[in-house]
Design a protein around this motif. Structure first.
Motif, PDB file in Angstrom:
ATOM      1  N   ASP A  77       0.841  -1.035   0.100  1.00  0.00           N
ATOM      2  CA  ASP A  77       0.022  -0.080   0.126  1.00  0.00           C
ATOM      3  C   ASP A  77       0.714   1.252   0.169  1.00  0.00           C
ATOM      4  OD1 ASP A  77      -2.414  -1.780   0.059  1.00  0.00           O
ATOM      5  OD2 ASP A  77      -2.765  -1.306   2.136  1.00  0.00           O
ATOM      6  N   TRP A  78       1.973   1.313   0.902  1.00  0.00           N
ATOM      7  CA  TRP A  78       2.651   2.488   0.821  1.00  0.00           C
ATOM      8  C   TRP A  78       3.490   2.883  -0.290  1.00  0.00           C
ATOM      9  CZ3 TRP A  78       3.380   6.432   4.324  1.00  0.00           C
ATOM     10  CH2 TRP A  78       2.746   6.442   5.426  1.00  0.00           C
ATOM     11  N   ALA A  81       1.123   3.984  -2.901  1.00  0.00           N
ATOM     12  CA  ALA A  81       0.634   5.450  -2.689  1.00  0.00           C
ATOM     13  C   ALA A  81       2.188   6.394  -3.211  1.00  0.00           C
ATOM     14  CB  ALA A  81       0.617   5.943  -1.157  1.00  0.00           C
ATOM     15  N   SER A  84       2.306   6.591  -6.810  1.00  0.00           N
ATOM     16  CA  SER A  84       1.175   7.701  -7.108  1.00  0.00           C
ATOM     17  C   SER A  84       1.807   9.013  -7.025  1.00  0.00           C
ATOM     18  CB  SER A  84      -0.128   7.232  -6.481  1.00  0.00           C
ATOM     19  OG  SER A  84      -0.910   8.500  -6.601  1.00  0.00           O
ATOM     20  N   GLU A  85       2.252   9.403  -5.862  1.00  0.00           N
ATOM     21  CA  GLU A  85       2.883  10.677  -5.563  1.00  0.00           C
ATOM     22  C   GLU A  85       4.116  10.973  -6.762  1.00  0.00           C
ATOM     23  OE1 GLU A  85       1.591  13.034  -3.432  1.00  0.00           O
ATOM     24  OE2 GLU A  85       0.132  11.726  -3.416  1.00  0.00           O
ATOM     25  N   VAL A 283       6.011   9.956  -0.887  1.00  0.00           N
ATOM     26  CA  VAL A 283       4.957   9.499  -0.019  1.00  0.00           C
ATOM     27  C   VAL A 283       5.355  10.181   1.531  1.00  0.00           C
ATOM     28  CG1 VAL A 283       5.594   7.254   0.631  1.00  0.00           C
ATOM     29  CG2 VAL A 283       3.179   7.721   0.487  1.00  0.00           C
ATOM     30  N   ARG A 287       0.575  15.977   3.707  1.00  0.00           N
ATOM     31  CA  ARG A 287      -0.243  15.679   2.609  1.00  0.00           C
ATOM     32  C   ARG A 287      -0.506  16.757   1.543  1.00  0.00           C
ATOM     33  NH1 ARG A 287      -1.764  12.330  -1.230  1.00  0.00           N
ATOM     34  NH2 ARG A 287      -0.771  14.047  -1.846  1.00  0.00           N
ATOM     35  N   SER A 465       1.599  11.208   2.924  1.00  0.00           N
ATOM     36  CA  SER A 465       0.874  11.247   1.805  1.00  0.00           C
ATOM     37  C   SER A 465       0.234   9.915   1.457  1.00  0.00           C
ATOM     38  CB  SER A 465       1.259  11.981   0.628  1.00  0.00           C
ATOM     39  OG  SER A 465       1.903  13.315   0.994  1.00  0.00           O
ATOM     40  N   ARG A 466       0.010   9.139   2.317  1.00  0.00           N
ATOM     41  CA  ARG A 466      -0.542   7.641   1.976  1.00  0.00           C
ATOM     42  C   ARG A 466      -1.946   7.662   1.489  1.00  0.00           C
ATOM     43  NH1 ARG A 466      -1.102   2.882   6.303  1.00  0.00           N
ATOM     44  NH2 ARG A 466      -1.762   1.068   4.928  1.00  0.00           N
ATOM     45  N   TYR A 467      -2.695   8.636   2.149  1.00  0.00           N
ATOM     46  CA  TYR A 467      -4.097   9.010   1.539  1.00  0.00           C
ATOM     47  C   TYR A 467      -4.091  10.243   0.987  1.00  0.00           C
ATOM     48  CZ  TYR A 467      -4.373   4.996   4.876  1.00  0.00           C
ATOM     49  OH  TYR A 467      -4.443   3.800   5.403  1.00  0.00           O
TER      50      TYR A 467
END
Lengths: 497, 497
Positions: A77-78, A81, A84-85, A283, A287, A465-467
């Motif tokens: 997951d991390w 994320a 994605s960043e 990440v 955020r 910035s995980r979510y």
């Protein structure tokens, strides 16, 4: 990781990019807090060089194929994320031709110089042509990023400061607030007692500094990993392992500097609380600017302008200035001074109730400017009309009106809404913390911030910035942004308080 | 320039490299003067990243062909000197494999850590294995650079600090000095009066700082382009447009800090006086460490420990500490204290007469270590024997002997001789300045450093790296390094004074 060669390579590239950014952060801090004036020119060149190197590393030919290949790899997951960043960084950087980046940077610097003179002369017309050029280039960039991100032009700019932010959402929230505020403000003003006689100065700088350091300690600032200095415009800079906050001092008033230190400490605690394991990856960053501002305002507005905190802090302040037992230093007086409401012209001096009106005005204007619905020449009149409508005051000149903030002149369109989004998020997080920690008001009244900080570390700081902002907020408080919490907070403090 | 495409491209590359180095300089300064301890690890990574980027830019495939092509282009004198400095940088960087650079850097860091413990325990044997590893890697690098530069292994290391320096020349000069010093020292000691009672402390730090700033002002330091701060080990850092010097304070003694500030100001004036037109090119840098040390020692030893300067400075000092009229503050007493000679164990505390002996000892030992004539295990005994022979004192333990300096443990072999070469160059330049400026002693006695600084700007600072050290010295003084001037200076001050 052996199975994820593309992702692993990207981590190495972004590790290096992050360290380059950290170096730039330190050079910026030094420029504001330490640098002699004669160093400005070469510092500008040093920063431009590091920025250009970062841009080259980020937009190198190998990056796009790696981003595409890593999507297919088996990531947790991390890591996902983080990927994605990385892509977000890459899209923002690669979308815009270097020529436009340079033109915009140059136009912003030139306009900023003209702006300082225009502001001193309180004459918007002097800077209008420079601002028009900055706006023209910003709209060009907005158009390009709009296509790359698949969002509106304004949202493409907003995304630079508030990833995933959408003006359609902000419109609803701000319209609601704009409908609420004028009536609420009148209620507050009609009930507000005349200002009490507060502490008498002068307040020596050395003692103010000692008080600021004491407050930082109370809030949980880690001096092994940070410092407090002076700069003209207070800010929080440095890196998570070396957080540098600044303030400025006025010998005739100490509350503003003290609350400024508390505000910046809120930012600093966020940076320091980011997860060490992701220190040099995208990440691992905060955020966005809304959440960052929520952390400073949670400390300043929610926690430290409360009756509970001021009961604890009043004797600490009196002792700091050798004023124990003197009149004006009691908690009641200090609370009244800290929640005083007064509509005025300048945003950075505004109180908690009128501040959102300043932001909503700027947000509406900058959105109209980017959309081409108004021109630069329309700004002064639109500004003054907006102040009248929202706050019932009309700036006597442009210096106290549309020339007061550097943002637009420096090319920062899309930043303003994050201030008030931050204020609303702060209220919502503080309310959730209070539900999770029944002892919260009492612990703040004892000057014990460990429970609050522990909750923030878990719910906000450690998530980095995980979510997205909305998901983080939902996980932390049970729901996405809900402006009613902010309104409830204002009613309680300013009407029921 | 249109005719010199290769050279023009090289200037762009080295412009960028210089700005990267400037950024590293600021990060180093901050690390020593500002950084909280917890920032050390990430700062180390930031510096390593910038260093690696510099190395990549400098050793990129395009550089060598450009250097070769530019030689054929039509360059003026400064450009040709610049090209020659570019090649020197490239040779040093490209000759050594990255693997060895990293190993050496890692071994140096590890050894430095062990060294701190060994020094605290006064036990050389603890650090001997780590030092042996540093020495092994240093000798490997020396061998590689020796082949690339076509000089001896020791000279290849020396060249990193003193471009064009040759041990064959230093041997002659140092042997001459080593033959002169012991007898001269005995003469001085036999004539020296007992120390007079000087100023009594304590000397508050704030007042010492104000005095230091006043002295910087007197010498011509430009505060628009620099600052004074505190660090554990005083140094001069930053950039020519933003020169950062540091000092440290001892409340029981102010002369050492004041003279330290004057010393670093000498370095700072050199940096600040480098030609602005060549700011970001290799030829625009200071010539080397010997000449750099000559500028600090010229100010500290030649100008400011003179009777003339101390006549001017005595009342300034007394006033700084509110001691006007008190005993011990007269120029005669202050001069006697400033030229006091006393053989002792620690180099950095040594006086002008005994200092060269410390350096000659280290130079001889490091040359023998690099040549493989002695082993690490031989260092303590050789050190103590050398101190005995040159200064007539024998360190009671290794902490006061071979463990006192960080240089070798950090991998800096070839640096030591520049201290004493600098002292000799300082004497020679000051003597030439005195010939060119008949009013020099009087102007120094008035606290007017403009004539001296003007002469240095012309003869030294403004020449940057246009010439080699010897040629620069010949142009400035009429002859290459002549140790007799230094000896004459010592005789005049310590025997005839």
């Amino acid at each position: 990781m052996a199975l994820c060669p593309a992702y692993a390579r990207l981590e190495r590239i972004f590790h290096r990019l992050t360290l380059l950014e950290q170096a730039q952060g330190l050079l910026h801090w030094d420029m504001a807090a330490m640098m002699p004036p004669g160093g400005a020119e070469s510092r500008g060149e040093q920063l431009a060089t590091l920025k250009a190197l970062s841009h080259e590393l980020l937009t190198a030919a190998e990056v796009k194929p790696l981003l595409d290949a890593a999507v297919e790899e088996d990531l947790d997951d991390w890591q996902r994320a983080n990927l994605s960043e990385m892509r977000r960084d890459w899209v923002h950087a690669a979308a815009v031709p270097s020529r436009l980046v340079e033109d915009l940077s140059r136009a912003g610097s030139a306009c900023e110089t003209v702006w300082r003179k225009a502001r001193a002369a309180a004459d918007f017309s002097r800077v209008a042509p420079s601002l028009a050029e900055v706006l023209r280039l910003t709209r060009e960039m907005a158009e390009i990023k709009s296509q790359a991100l698949g969002v509106s032009r304004y949202d493409a700019l907003l995304d630079q400061y508030e990833p995933g932010g959408r003006s359609a959402v902000i419109d609803v929230v701000f319209d609601d607030l704009a409908a609420f505020l004028p009536g609420f403000l009148q209620q507050v003003l009609s009930r507000q007692a005349p200002p009490p006689q507060g502490p008498r100065g002068p307040f020596p700088v050395e003692r103010q500094k000692a008080l600021g350091l004491r407050m930082m300690e109370v809030l949980g600032f880690d001096f092994e990993h940070g410092r407090l200095d002076v700069s003209q415009h207070p800010f929080c800079g440095g890196t998570p392992d070396d957080v540098r906050i600044t303030t400025r001092y006025d010998e005739n008033a100490f509350i503003k500097s003290m609350m400024g230190v508390i505000h910046e400490t809120g930012h600093a605690l966020y940076e320091r609380g980011l997860p060490a394991a992701w220190r040099t990856q995208p990440v691992g960053r905060a955020r966005g600017m809304s959440l960052h501002e929520s952390q400073s305002l949670l400390m300043e507005m929610q926690a430290c302008r409360s009756r509970e905190f001021l009961s604890f802090a009043a004797p600490v302040m009196a002792e700091a200035f050798g004023a124990v037992g003197q009149s004006g230093w009691d908690a009641g007086t200090l609370f009244a001074l800290n929640v005083r409401v007064a509509p005025a012209f300048i945003r950075v001096d505004a109180d908690e109730v009128t501040y959102p009106a300043h932001v909503i005005l700027r947000y509406r204007l900058e959105k109209a400017l980017i959309a081409g619905e108004i021109d630069v020449a329309d700004i002064p009149a639109a500004w003054n009309d907006g102040m009248d409508a929202l706050l019932g005051v009309r700036p006597p000149d442009d210096a106290q009106g549309c020339l007061q903030d550097i943002h637009w002149y420096d090319g920062a369109f899309g930043y303003f809404p994050t201030y008030t989004l931050g204020a609303m998020i702060a209220a919502q997080l503080f309310e959730a913390a209070g539900r999770a920690l029944p002892d919260l008001p009492a612990s703040i009244g004892r000057g014990d911030f460990r429970p609050l900080l522990g909750w923030l570390r878990e719910a906000v700081h450690g998530q980095a910035s995980r979510y997205g902002t909305d998901e983080l907020l939902t996980r932390a408080t049970g729901r996405p942004l809900d402006p009613s919490v902010f309104k409830t907070h204002l009613r309680r403090r300013y009407l029921d308080g």
